[in-house]
Design a protein around this motif. Structure first.
Motif, PDB file in Angstrom:
ATOM      1  N   SER A  21     -11.935 -19.627   3.958  1.00 45.72           N
ATOM      2  CA  SER A  21     -11.611 -20.479   5.090  1.00 45.72           C
ATOM      3  C   SER A  21     -12.138 -19.890   6.402  1.00 45.72           C
ATOM      4  CB  SER A  21     -10.095 -20.676   5.148  1.00 45.72           C
ATOM      5  OG  SER A  21      -9.748 -21.342   6.326  1.00 45.72           O
ATOM      6  N   GLN A  50     -20.556 -30.842   5.062  1.00 44.51           N
ATOM      7  CA  GLN A  50     -19.738 -30.767   3.841  1.00 44.51           C
ATOM      8  C   GLN A  50     -20.558 -30.285   2.648  1.00 44.51           C
ATOM      9  OE1 GLN A  50     -17.645 -34.503   3.327  1.00 44.51           O
ATOM     10  NE2 GLN A  50     -16.531 -34.263   5.259  1.00 44.51           N
TER      11      GLN A  50
ATOM     12  N   GLU B  64     -20.134 -28.688  20.346  1.00 41.28           N
ATOM     13  CA  GLU B  64     -18.896 -28.292  19.688  1.00 41.28           C
ATOM     14  C   GLU B  64     -18.634 -29.144  18.450  1.00 41.28           C
ATOM     15  OE1 GLU B  64     -14.609 -27.862  21.349  1.00 41.28           O
ATOM     16  OE2 GLU B  64     -16.041 -27.495  22.969  1.00 41.28           O
ATOM     17  N   LEU B  65     -18.024 -28.519  17.476  1.00 40.47           N
ATOM     18  CA  LEU B  65     -17.663 -29.263  16.268  1.00 40.47           C
ATOM     19  C   LEU B  65     -16.396 -30.067  16.562  1.00 40.47           C
ATOM     20  CD1 LEU B  65     -18.285 -29.552  13.173  1.00 40.47           C
ATOM     21  CD2 LEU B  65     -16.604 -27.762  12.825  1.00 40.47           C
ATOM     22  N   PRO B  66     -16.464 -31.391  16.479  1.00 37.05           N
ATOM     23  CA  PRO B  66     -15.263 -32.191  16.765  1.00 37.05           C
ATOM     24  C   PRO B  66     -14.136 -31.832  15.790  1.00 37.05           C
ATOM     25  CG  PRO B  66     -17.228 -33.577  16.609  1.00 37.05           C
ATOM     26  CD  PRO B  66     -17.619 -32.227  16.113  1.00 37.05           C
ATOM     27  N   GLU B  68     -11.816 -33.521  14.411  1.00 37.28           N
ATOM     28  CA  GLU B  68     -11.608 -34.402  13.253  1.00 37.28           C
ATOM     29  C   GLU B  68     -12.672 -34.157  12.182  1.00 37.28           C
ATOM     30  OE1 GLU B  68     -12.470 -35.405  16.230  1.00 37.28           O
ATOM     31  OE2 GLU B  68     -14.051 -36.917  16.156  1.00 37.28           O
ATOM     32  N   VAL B  69     -13.874 -33.744  12.622  1.00 36.82           N
ATOM     33  CA  VAL B  69     -14.927 -33.416  11.652  1.00 36.82           C
ATOM     34  C   VAL B  69     -14.544 -32.147  10.891  1.00 36.82           C
ATOM     35  CG1 VAL B  69     -17.355 -32.738  11.384  1.00 36.82           C
ATOM     36  CG2 VAL B  69     -16.741 -34.546  12.989  1.00 36.82           C
ATOM     37  N   GLU B  70     -13.984 -31.195  11.619  1.00 36.49           N
ATOM     38  CA  GLU B  70     -13.543 -29.959  10.973  1.00 36.49           C
ATOM     39  C   GLU B  70     -12.410 -30.251   9.979  1.00 36.49           C
ATOM     40  OE1 GLU B  70     -11.680 -26.854  13.335  1.00 36.49           O
ATOM     41  OE2 GLU B  70     -12.699 -25.326  12.136  1.00 36.49           O
ATOM     42  N   ARG B  72     -11.822 -33.010   8.362  1.00 38.40           N
ATOM     43  CA  ARG B  72     -12.360 -33.661   7.155  1.00 38.40           C
ATOM     44  C   ARG B  72     -13.151 -32.685   6.290  1.00 38.40           C
ATOM     45  NH1 ARG B  72     -13.109 -38.333  10.783  1.00 38.40           N
ATOM     46  NH2 ARG B  72     -15.236 -37.648  11.226  1.00 38.40           N
ATOM     47  N   LEU B  73     -13.787 -31.711   6.932  1.00 40.82           N
ATOM     48  CA  LEU B  73     -14.534 -30.702   6.170  1.00 40.82           C
ATOM     49  C   LEU B  73     -13.595 -29.945   5.235  1.00 40.82           C
ATOM     50  CD1 LEU B  73     -17.016 -28.864   5.561  1.00 40.82           C
ATOM     51  CD2 LEU B  73     -16.338 -27.487   7.543  1.00 40.82           C
ATOM     52  N   TYR B  74     -12.505 -29.429   5.797  1.00 43.69           N
ATOM     53  CA  TYR B  74     -11.569 -28.655   4.972  1.00 43.69           C
ATOM     54  C   TYR B  74     -10.938 -29.522   3.898  1.00 43.69           C
ATOM     55  CZ  TYR B  74     -12.105 -24.458   7.731  1.00 43.69           C
ATOM     56  OH  TYR B  74     -12.625 -23.336   8.310  1.00 43.69           O
ATOM     57  N   SER B  76     -12.312 -32.136   2.444  1.00 42.99           N
ATOM     58  CA  SER B  76     -13.272 -32.418   1.380  1.00 42.99           C
ATOM     59  C   SER B  76     -13.510 -31.191   0.495  1.00 42.99           C
ATOM     60  CB  SER B  76     -14.593 -32.919   1.971  1.00 42.99           C
ATOM     61  OG  SER B  76     -15.328 -31.836   2.488  1.00 42.99           O
ATOM     62  N   LEU B  77     -13.357 -29.998   1.092  1.00 47.84           N
ATOM     63  CA  LEU B  77     -13.574 -28.775   0.307  1.00 47.84           C
ATOM     64  C   LEU B  77     -12.301 -28.332  -0.406  1.00 47.84           C
ATOM     65  CD1 LEU B  77     -15.650 -26.747   2.953  1.00 47.84           C
ATOM     66  CD2 LEU B  77     -16.550 -27.993   0.981  1.00 47.84           C
ATOM     67  N   ILE B  79      -9.727 -26.855   0.938  1.00 49.53           N
ATOM     68  CA  ILE B  79      -9.395 -25.501   1.391  1.00 49.53           C
ATOM     69  C   ILE B  79      -8.521 -25.622   2.626  1.00 49.53           C
ATOM     70  CG2 ILE B  79     -10.404 -23.498   2.582  1.00 49.53           C
ATOM     71  CD1 ILE B  79     -12.653 -23.601   0.569  1.00 49.53           C
ATOM     72  N   LYS B  80      -7.523 -24.739   2.714  1.00 54.52           N
ATOM     73  CA  LYS B  80      -6.646 -24.763   3.886  1.00 54.52           C
ATOM     74  C   LYS B  80      -7.329 -24.102   5.059  1.00 54.52           C
ATOM     75  CE  LYS B  80      -2.064 -24.727   1.844  1.00 54.52           C
ATOM     76  NZ  LYS B  80      -1.274 -23.693   1.174  1.00 54.52           N
ATOM     77  N   ARG B  81      -7.179 -24.721   6.224  1.00 52.39           N
ATOM     78  CA  ARG B  81      -7.716 -24.103   7.432  1.00 52.39           C
ATOM     79  C   ARG B  81      -6.739 -23.007   7.877  1.00 52.39           C
ATOM     80  NH1 ARG B  81      -9.415 -21.162   9.946  1.00 52.39           N
ATOM     81  NH2 ARG B  81      -9.450 -20.974  12.202  1.00 52.39           N
TER      82      ARG B  81
END
Ligand code: ZN
Lengths: 195, 81
Positions: A21, A50, B64-66, B68-70, B72-74, B76-77, B79-81
């Protein structure tokens, strides 16, 4: 590579989710930006993000650290992004690629060029003009410009990544630069009226 | 063709396009600089191309990475942020 990151990679290999993470968090902005630059599209950049980290998770076991993780991720993200363009057939055929039908301005046609331009990049009209001209370029011209001038690829690696010859990279790069410059010159009213 | 157009201009311009962004050796840089000093057309041409690239770099600098995009990334993977 930082010692800290090496340790995180080792932990991630052992299946430590929080290490994974943290690695993702550390590199996600760069990966997203790589996709964004190449595709100029937020939704597609998110897909690149992704997919790149999915690949990282799958392959982290075999990551040997010969290059830094950021370099490795950058390469993966670039390939994923270029793959998307091929998928979408945005690259089209060769004939289509050469279609940038316009005559670049000569130095003598540009009557003056503002000296303070570099400070004015935040001007909305300049920004919009640059974004528009990049979007208007045929895909292959845009990619050559992005890889060479924004991402710092060599002519050779740009040629390899795009599957075109080095001389094609050079020709397209020159035309792409001039196309953007001329749009900007027109926008800034720097062009001498043809008499 | 303007009166300041040198017969060397086309070659210099080609050289500049080729070497912009590469590690060019000093002899080439000197040759280009020399030519630019005596040729206003090439001066404005080369300067404008260089500045266009600089501006484009700035406009495309890291965004910057928005959040909400971050998010959704976690998701989809898985994985816990
Ligand atoms: Zn000249």
């Amino acid at each position: 590579m930082e010692i800290n990151e090496k340790a995180l990679i080792e932990k991630a290999k052992e299946g430590d989710q929080s290490a994974l993470s943290n690695l993702i968090h550390e590199h996600s902005t760069n990966v997203y930006n790589t996709g964004l630059k190449i595709l100029q599209n937020k939704a597609e950049a998110e897909d690149v993000l992704q997919e790149t980290f999915l690949i990282m998770i799958k392959k982290i076991q075999s990551f040997e650290g010969k290059s830094s993780l950021s370099t490795w991720l950058y390469r993966v993200a670039t390939n994923v992004a270029l793959g998307k363009i091929r998928e979408n057939k945005k690259l089209g055929n060769t004939l289509e690629l050469d279609a940038l039908d316009y005559e670049p301005l000569k130095g003598s046609q540009i009557k003056s060029w503002p000296t303070d331009l570099e400070k004015r990049w935040k001007d909305e009209s300049i920004k919009a003009c640059l974004e528009r001209s990049l979007a208007e370029l045929p895909t292959h011209f845009r990619l050559v410009f992005i890889l060479r001038d924004l991402e710092g690829y060599s002519v050779e690696s740009a040629a390899k990544s795009l599957g075109i010859s080095k001389s094609n990279v050079k020709v397209r790069l020159m035309r792409a630069r001039l196309f953007i410059r001329d749009k900007l010159a027109t926008n800034l009213h720097c062009v001498e009226a043809v008499s | 063709m303007s009166k300041t157009h040198h017969k060397d201009s086309d070659r210099i311009i080609k050289l500049v396009h080729e070497y912009l962004g590469e590690n060019s050796d000093k002899t080439i840089l000197d040759e280009v600089a020399d030519h630019m000093n005596g040729c206003p057309d090439c001066y404005i041409y080369i300067n404008s191309v260089k500045q266009t690239i600089q501006l484009m770099k700035k406009v495309n600098q890291v965004k910057e990475l928005p959040s909400e995009v971050e998010f959704r990334l976690y998701k989809s993977l898985k994985i816990k942020r």
